[in-house]
Design a protein around this motif. Structure first.
Motif, PDB file in Angstrom:
ATOM      1  N   LEU A  96     -14.381  20.701 -52.994  1.00  0.00           N
ATOM      2  CA  LEU A  96     -14.376  21.504 -54.205  1.00  0.00           C
ATOM      3  C   LEU A  96     -15.711  21.427 -54.930  1.00  0.00           C
ATOM      4  O   LEU A  96     -16.379  20.391 -54.906  1.00  0.00           O
ATOM      5  N   PRO A  97     -16.078  22.497 -55.600  1.00  0.00           N
ATOM      6  CA  PRO A  97     -17.181  22.416 -56.557  1.00  0.00           C
ATOM      7  C   PRO A  97     -16.659  21.848 -57.865  1.00  0.00           C
ATOM      8  O   PRO A  97     -15.487  22.017 -58.200  1.00  0.00           O
ATOM      9  N   ALA A  98     -17.499  21.138 -58.612  1.00  0.00           N
ATOM     10  CA  ALA A  98     -17.106  20.699 -59.944  1.00  0.00           C
ATOM     11  C   ALA A  98     -16.748  21.944 -60.757  1.00  0.00           C
ATOM     12  O   ALA A  98     -17.540  22.884 -60.830  1.00  0.00           O
ATOM     13  N   PRO A  99     -15.544  21.988 -61.340  1.00  0.00           N
ATOM     14  CA  PRO A  99     -15.070  23.227 -61.961  1.00  0.00           C
ATOM     15  C   PRO A  99     -16.028  23.846 -62.972  1.00  0.00           C
ATOM     16  O   PRO A  99     -16.163  25.071 -63.026  1.00  0.00           O
ATOM     17  N   ARG A 100     -16.686  23.019 -63.781  1.00  0.00           N
ATOM     18  CA  ARG A 100     -17.546  23.577 -64.817  1.00  0.00           C
ATOM     19  C   ARG A 100     -18.673  24.413 -64.229  1.00  0.00           C
ATOM     20  O   ARG A 100     -19.201  25.319 -64.874  1.00  0.00           O
ATOM     21  N   PHE A 101     -19.029  24.162 -62.978  1.00  0.00           N
ATOM     22  CA  PHE A 101     -20.149  24.862 -62.348  1.00  0.00           C
ATOM     23  C   PHE A 101     -19.683  25.804 -61.245  1.00  0.00           C
ATOM     24  O   PHE A 101     -20.485  26.292 -60.458  1.00  0.00           O
ATOM     25  N   SER A 102     -18.374  26.065 -61.184  1.00  0.00           N
ATOM     26  CA  SER A 102     -17.808  26.809 -60.064  1.00  0.00           C
ATOM     27  C   SER A 102     -17.581  28.279 -60.347  1.00  0.00           C
ATOM     28  O   SER A 102     -17.290  29.044 -59.437  1.00  0.00           O
ATOM     29  N   GLY A 103     -17.643  28.667 -61.624  1.00  0.00           N
ATOM     30  CA  GLY A 103     -17.241  30.014 -62.002  1.00  0.00           C
ATOM     31  C   GLY A 103     -15.792  30.084 -62.421  1.00  0.00           C
ATOM     32  O   GLY A 103     -15.348  31.107 -62.962  1.00  0.00           O
ATOM     33  N   ARG A 104     -15.012  29.018 -62.178  1.00  0.00           N
ATOM     34  CA  ARG A 104     -13.615  28.927 -62.634  1.00  0.00           C
ATOM     35  C   ARG A 104     -13.432  27.569 -63.313  1.00  0.00           C
ATOM     36  O   ARG A 104     -12.829  26.651 -62.753  1.00  0.00           O
ATOM     37  N   PRO A 105     -13.905  27.417 -64.537  1.00  0.00           N
ATOM     38  CA  PRO A 105     -13.920  26.108 -65.183  1.00  0.00           C
ATOM     39  C   PRO A 105     -12.674  25.744 -65.984  1.00  0.00           C
ATOM     40  O   PRO A 105     -12.569  24.621 -66.469  1.00  0.00           O
ATOM     41  N   VAL A 106     -11.730  26.686 -66.149  1.00  0.00           N
ATOM     42  CA  VAL A 106     -10.606  26.466 -67.064  1.00  0.00           C
ATOM     43  C   VAL A 106      -9.343  26.122 -66.269  1.00  0.00           C
ATOM     44  O   VAL A 106      -8.831  26.958 -65.522  1.00  0.00           O
ATOM     45  N   TRP A 107      -8.850  24.890 -66.440  1.00  0.00           N
ATOM     46  CA  TRP A 107      -7.593  24.480 -65.792  1.00  0.00           C
ATOM     47  C   TRP A 107      -6.428  24.841 -66.688  1.00  0.00           C
ATOM     48  O   TRP A 107      -6.477  24.643 -67.914  1.00  0.00           O
ATOM     49  N   ALA A 108      -5.376  25.379 -66.099  1.00  0.00           N
ATOM     50  CA  ALA A 108      -4.188  25.740 -66.866  1.00  0.00           C
ATOM     51  C   ALA A 108      -2.941  25.370 -66.080  1.00  0.00           C
ATOM     52  O   ALA A 108      -2.942  25.383 -64.839  1.00  0.00           O
ATOM     53  N   LEU A 109      -1.894  25.033 -66.809  1.00  0.00           N
ATOM     54  CA  LEU A 109      -0.590  24.763 -66.207  1.00  0.00           C
ATOM     55  C   LEU A 109       0.415  25.725 -66.814  1.00  0.00           C
ATOM     56  O   LEU A 109       0.538  25.821 -68.045  1.00  0.00           O
TER      57      LEU A 109
END
Length: 355
Positions: free
Chosen positions: A235-248
């Motif tokens: 995985l890319p680190a989310p903040r630098f991936s283009g998809r930085p927001v985790w949601a449930l």
């Protein structure tokens, strides 16, 4: 509102996508697909992984014929203690996700234990005893509908992806029926523990660390991988991936509609983890989004894909502290990994210590 700080380049994402498909492919094999020299690929991956911008990791998905147990755990924390509690829990080998979230809970954990006895021991003997924890609510995952952390960036073209399968011999996962799951030995546990931080460690290095031969390491990894015993995530680190927001997203689906609904939900690109759970709702879906605003469109898309589904709640991560075995720093980069739990079931013995 956009929260991402930067996005990895297309060449970086192509390399990560290739490693998602073929985790232990040689740089020469990857070079044939990506049209970049093996040395350049090796140097680029070293830059990404050493800088905490991406990682490749292996975790055990099964112990023998039985899978491990997952649970979502919501924590309410003492005011001002949420971050310190999250940082401490991120160092525990039982946590595979630690998120500071919006909503009624302060922290959301994804916990992985060998069985219910171990889960009870971890919650009672560790989590609930932390001074920053006021209340814990647990929902046991009764079924994991897709493989966690097995996201696809979709940066490679279909032709490139097919070429990669061909040059690496294809994906053998799933060819062994469930009754043929090989027993996970103590040696297997040691090998996987070494690969939790870096799934691309060489067979020679693993053999030295584990006191065995290179051929044995290769043979065990081949057997475990073919049987679906391993979870790999690159995985890319989310903040630098283009998809930085985790949601449930939690939802309720009539029991007779669950199978059809989860099949539709698992096909959506945003849904990374789809689980059936105990409690007031029976589904929990984790996802990574481009923006907070995207959550509205995604939840609408979930209902369109599965009309029987009723959304019961949403939570967005304010900060992610851990993904899988990887601990994420305040700047969004991976800082280190935590060796996963190895060994047999606990048989009910309480877990009274931390990491």
């Amino acid at each position: 509102m956009h929260t991402r700080e930067s996005v990895l380049g297309e060449a970086d994402l192509a390399l990560i996508h290739a490693l998602q498909i073929a985790p232990r492919a040689s740089w020469t094999q990857l070079s044939a697909v990506l049209s970049v020299s093996p040395d350049t690929l090796a140097r680029r991956w070293e830059t990404l992984s050493a800088g905490g911008y991406a990682w490749s990791s292996l975790l055990t998905a099964r112990r023998g014929t039985e899978g491990t147990l997952y649970a979502w755990v919501e924590l309410e924390c003492v005011a001002g203690d949420t971050e310190a509690t999250a940082i401490e829990l991120a160092e525990d080998p039982y946590t595979l996700g630690v998120h500071q979230v919006t909503g009624d809970a302060d922290l959301m954990l994804l916990v992985n234990c060998p069985d219910l006895y171990a889960l009870d021991g971890y919650l009672a003997g560790r989590v609930r005893l932390l001074p920053g924890v006021l209340r814990a609510r647990t929902q046991v995952v009764t079924q994991l509908h897709n493989r966690p952390y097995r996201s696809r960036i979709e940066q490679l073209t279909p032709v490139q992806a097919q070429h990669l399968h061909e040059v690496t011999g294809g994906d053998r996962r799933g060819r062994i029926p469930a009754r043929a799951y090989p027993p996970v030995t103590e040696l297997d546990e040691r090998i996987v523990a070494e690969l939790a931080g870096d799934a691309r460690r060489s067979a020679a290095e693993l053999a030295r660390q584990c006191g065995t031969s290179e051929s044995t390491v290769r043979r065990r990894l081949e057997a475990l991988g073919a049987a679906g015993v391993l979870h790999h995530h690159c995985l890319p680190a989310p903040r630098f991936s283009g998809r930085p927001v985790w949601a449930l997203v939690t939802a309720l689906v009539p029991p007779l509609d669950v199978a059809e609904s989860v099949a539709s939900l698992a096909r959506l690109r945003q849904t990374r983890v789809v689980t059936s759970v105990t409690g007031p709702h029976n589904l929990a879906l984790a996802m990574w989004l481009r923006t907070v605003e995207e959550l509205h469109d995604v939840t609408a898309g979930l209902v369109r894909a599965a009309p029987a589904l009723r959304i019961t709640g949403t939570a967005v991560s304010l900060r992610t502290h851990k993904i899988g075995a990887q601990v994420i720093g305040a700047d969004g980069r991976r800082t280190h990994h935590v060796r996963p739990v190895t060994g047999a079931r606990t048989g009910g013995a309480p877990i009274t210590s931390g990491p």
